[in-house]
Design an enzyme around this catalytic site. Structure first.
Site, PDB file in Angstrom:
ATOM      1  N   ILE A   1      15.553 -27.502 -19.720  1.00 12.18           N
ATOM      2  CA  ILE A   1      14.255 -26.946 -19.356  1.00 12.18           C
ATOM      3  C   ILE A   1      13.235 -28.059 -19.566  1.00 12.18           C
ATOM      4  CG2 ILE A   1      14.780 -24.518 -19.756  1.00 12.18           C
ATOM      5  CD1 ILE A   1      13.586 -24.692 -22.491  1.00 12.18           C
ATOM      6  N   ASP A   2      12.126 -27.987 -18.858  1.00 13.95           N
ATOM      7  CA  ASP A   2      11.139 -29.064 -18.885  1.00 13.95           C
ATOM      8  C   ASP A   2      10.546 -29.258 -20.272  1.00 13.95           C
ATOM      9  OD1 ASP A   2      11.501 -29.278 -16.150  1.00 13.95           O
ATOM     10  OD2 ASP A   2       9.841 -27.933 -15.687  1.00 13.95           O
ATOM     11  N   ARG A   3       9.997 -30.424 -20.498  1.00 17.16           N
ATOM     12  CA  ARG A   3       9.411 -30.776 -21.792  1.00 17.16           C
ATOM     13  C   ARG A   3       8.387 -29.745 -22.252  1.00 17.16           C
ATOM     14  NH1 ARG A   3       5.648 -35.909 -21.764  1.00 17.16           N
ATOM     15  NH2 ARG A   3       4.406 -34.362 -20.616  1.00 17.16           N
TER      16      ARG A   3
ATOM     17  N   ARG B   1       8.166 -23.409 -10.922  1.00 13.48           N
ATOM     18  CA  ARG B   1       6.886 -24.080 -10.692  1.00 13.48           C
ATOM     19  C   ARG B   1       6.669 -24.353  -9.204  1.00 13.48           C
ATOM     20  NH1 ARG B   1       7.367 -29.059 -14.689  1.00 13.48           N
ATOM     21  NH2 ARG B   1       5.209 -29.427 -14.010  1.00 13.48           N
TER      22      ARG B   1
END
Length: 302
Positions: free
Chosen positions: A138-140, A239
């Site tokens: 998962i993104d930062r 997103r």
């Protein structure tokens, strides 16, 4: 080092040296090849050459390819919020701002550094030393549940569920604007943005199939609180998809052009639930990560 040598033939001339090498030598990026050229590891007719050199028929190209060396990743005593753990898998609640795995120039402070310490090195080795135990990311700036595999058998079984889209993954998000429908589905392929290769975008020509289901949880004056369920797991999928229908995520500095009156560190996106068939017992396991404090506070403000 490995030696690559080649004589340019008819029809291969007039191309830039760096561009030609990217096609001729598989597995190396153009930026890496350009660095090798600057370091003097590429020569044309036994003389150092520049990246923009235009090749000619009968040119002799030589390339000393350095041996790939993977950096060592250190175990670090970083606190983890453990949601579930047994001898096969670990599910953690990843905090905002933490990168999942090391990358060149970013070898410390990642989730991998933390789980190496927590699991005392007992992790799946399928993805190499930079991503031990890591099956998905998962993104930062995305928070929430993420599964880590402690052995290769568990890794293969969880990876198979990921490939078959049978992992149950739901996310919570806040988006700009007020969604009219109570629920909906975005079915649009995602690939590299052809105008900016650092971004992803809905790409009908070169994208991969991507499906996101969303449901409205609460409407506010200018925003909507939603739950998203993934059928696929493309990079930045939620997103990109929500931006594509005119409702970018609040705080998304990459895909959301709208300004926000709130102080946020990246997008408001949380991996809320993660359900999977246990790789050992076969039983269904579902883990829920509570909303982080910043998210709860933002909902109260709205």
């Amino acid at each position: 080092m490995n030696q690559f040598s080649y004589q340019i033939g008819v029809g291969e001339d007039e191309e830039r040296l760096d561009v030609w090498l990217v096609a001729a030598v598989s597995g190396l990026s153009r930026s890496y090849i350009q660095k090798c050229i600057r370091d003097g590891q590429v020569s044309v007719n036994e003389k150092p050459a520049k990246a923009g050199y235009r090749l000619r028929v009968d040119d002799e190209v030589s390339f000393l390819i350095p041996e790939a060396v993977e950096p060592e990743v250190a175990a670090e005593d970083i606190p983890l919020s453990v949601l579930y753990e047994d001898e096969d898998v670990l599910v953690v609640d990843k905090p905002k701002g933490m990168v999942v795995h090391p990358a060149p120039g970013h070898l410390n402070g990642t989730l991998v550094n933390a789980v190496l310490w927590h699991c005392k090195g007992q992790l799946s080795g399928i993805n190499g030393v930079l991503r031990p135990g890591i099956v998905h990311r998962i993104d930062r700036d995305t928070t929430g549940s993420l599964i880590v595999c402690k052995n290769d058998q568990a890794h293969r079984k969880i990876a198979a569920q990921l490939k078959e889209h049978s992992l149950n993954r739901t996310y919570r998000a806040i988006v700009h604007g007020v969604l009219e429908d109570e629920e909906g589905t975005v079915d649009a392929p995602i690939g590299r943005d052809e105008r900016d290769r650092k971004r992803m975008a809905v790409n009908e020509k070169n994208g991969k199939a991507a499906v996101t289901h969303y449901q409205v949880l609460k409407r506010f004056r200018d925003y909507t609180y939603i739950e998203c369920r993934l059928e696929t797991g493309r990079t930045h999928q939620i997103r990109v998809h929500m931006t594509s229908i005119g409702h970018p995520l609040l705080g998304d500095e990459v895909y959301g052009a709208r300004k926000t009156p709130f102080y946020l560190e990246g997008q408001t996106l949380h991996a809320h639930k993660l359900g999977f068939l246990h790789p050992g017992s076969g039983a269904y396991v579902e883990v829920e990560a509570p909303l982080p404090a910043y998210f709860e506070h933002l909902l109260e403000i709205l």
